[in-house]
Design an enzyme around this catalytic site. Sequence first.
Site, mmCIF file in Angstrom:
data_model
loop_
_atom_site.group_PDB
_atom_site.id
_atom_site.type_symbol
_atom_site.label_atom_id
_atom_site.label_comp_id
_atom_site.label_asym_id
_atom_site.label_seq_id
_atom_site.Cartn_x
_atom_site.Cartn_y
_atom_site.Cartn_z
ATOM 1 N N GLU A 36 -51.729 -56.752 4.472
ATOM 2 C CA GLU A 36 -52.134 -57.178 5.283
ATOM 3 C C GLU A 36 -52.545 -56.049 6.104
ATOM 4 O OE1 GLU A 36 -49.018 -57.637 9.236
ATOM 5 O OE2 GLU A 36 -48.107 -58.479 7.620
ATOM 6 N N CYS A 65 -48.260 -55.667 14.764
ATOM 7 C CA CYS A 65 -49.397 -55.893 14.262
ATOM 8 C C CYS A 65 -49.947 -57.424 14.411
ATOM 9 C CB CYS A 65 -48.599 -56.860 12.078
ATOM 10 S SG CYS A 65 -48.127 -57.564 12.223
#
Length: 470
Positions: free
Chosen positions: A222, A259
């Site tokens: 990620e 994020c």
Amino acid sequence: MTDVDEAVRAAAGAAAAARTATDAERATWLRAMADRLDAAVDELVALADEETGLGDARLRGEVARTTGQLRMFARVVEEGSYLEATIDHADPSATPPRPDLRRILRPLGPVAVFAASNFPFAFSVAGGDTASALAVGCPVVVKAHPGHPRLSRRTAELVAEALSAAGAPDGVFGLVDGFDAGLALVDHPAVTAVAFTGSLAGGRALHDRAAARPAPIPFFGELGSVNPVVVTAEADADRGADLAAGLAGSFQLGVGQFCTKPGLVFLPEGSALEAALAPLVGADAPRMLTPSIADGFAAGSERVRGVPGVEVVAGGRAAPTVAATDLATLAAHREQLLAEVFGPFTLLVRYGSRAELAAALADLEGSLTATLHAGEGESVDDVLPLLEEVAGRVLFAGWPTGVAVTWSQHHGGPWPATTSQHTSVGATAVRRFLRPIVYQDAPEAALPPALRDANPLGIPRRVDGMLQTA
């Protein structure tokens, strides 16, 4: 901390026992870990706050999320559909004749997990990657993040104690530390997969390293995400001031170190949202998780500020910042403007028409999320398909910070958001660490219990094309 080779060899030695443990046994391991962390919450939160400065309330909530997802993965494996058990009985009359075929998912083996900086519990030593790998029978070796080393060591001690007390095999969990240790983990021939949450540059380097091994392994990373937001003219006219408050809260939440922070906002020229936003932006330079993250934020903010055609709407050089530009500038300087700025920064992009907006959206790279704010009943057929193309989660009317841990959640997206089509949050995160195997014409005694005709585990299966519930 443990030597990398020692930790991985121990994990490899535990792999057979972890693989053959029942789902109920592995669920017990996860619940034991959750109970041990909950019992030590005061100690862990105090330690985490010293190292990260995230505050008591945020950190207690994160511990609860972490132990909650451990217990959720226990339920996932007990329910059994994660195995994707599929049976096609033999059919000699088929053309060509069909043998007896039975398919199931099995664990890969030892998994390397790279802890993240911004979630010292939920994406760290005992976080979702560790939980989902252990749940399906994969031993785990965690590479600790340097932003919270003492917390990492203490969490690992508690996890190891809980696993031992619950009867898990020795070596099923380990912790290593240091940059070189991370490289050695990726290189080790007994490691079968890598899970990583972090920067695009770091993730790309490790991804390429995993692919360059003599025996390449999957890398589940990620990485970067700007999480575009679209505000239509109708939504802006209806509730621009409210949207400004929502955006201000979201991009500054956790000092912008999420994020899923909304880092790119498309809004109409003359926007009410933009007019109301500046007073809602903090003026002080906040404490960030690490000096390197603070330096990266300053450099990223300065990079965007330096683009001709970009103006600062609110904020200072080291403080939360809102900048603004137009579609032409975005198109001319997309490399500088579409790179993630990790921290409390967002870029407003003013558009004139929906056709111009659609053209800009078609040029975006992948993100974890995309958000759409439209008027009640307003058609979004021109915008929604474009957002679906660039994000793994599309939100309507809300804000992307905050990721629920559920059966249906998907936390991933096209490159550069992630390196695969899998999720790192939610029930199907376990799929990363499983591979399919088919048994052809196998005797009943040789089959895993999940594939035997009597279905002794009582799990959902697909038999001869028909889905059967538990």
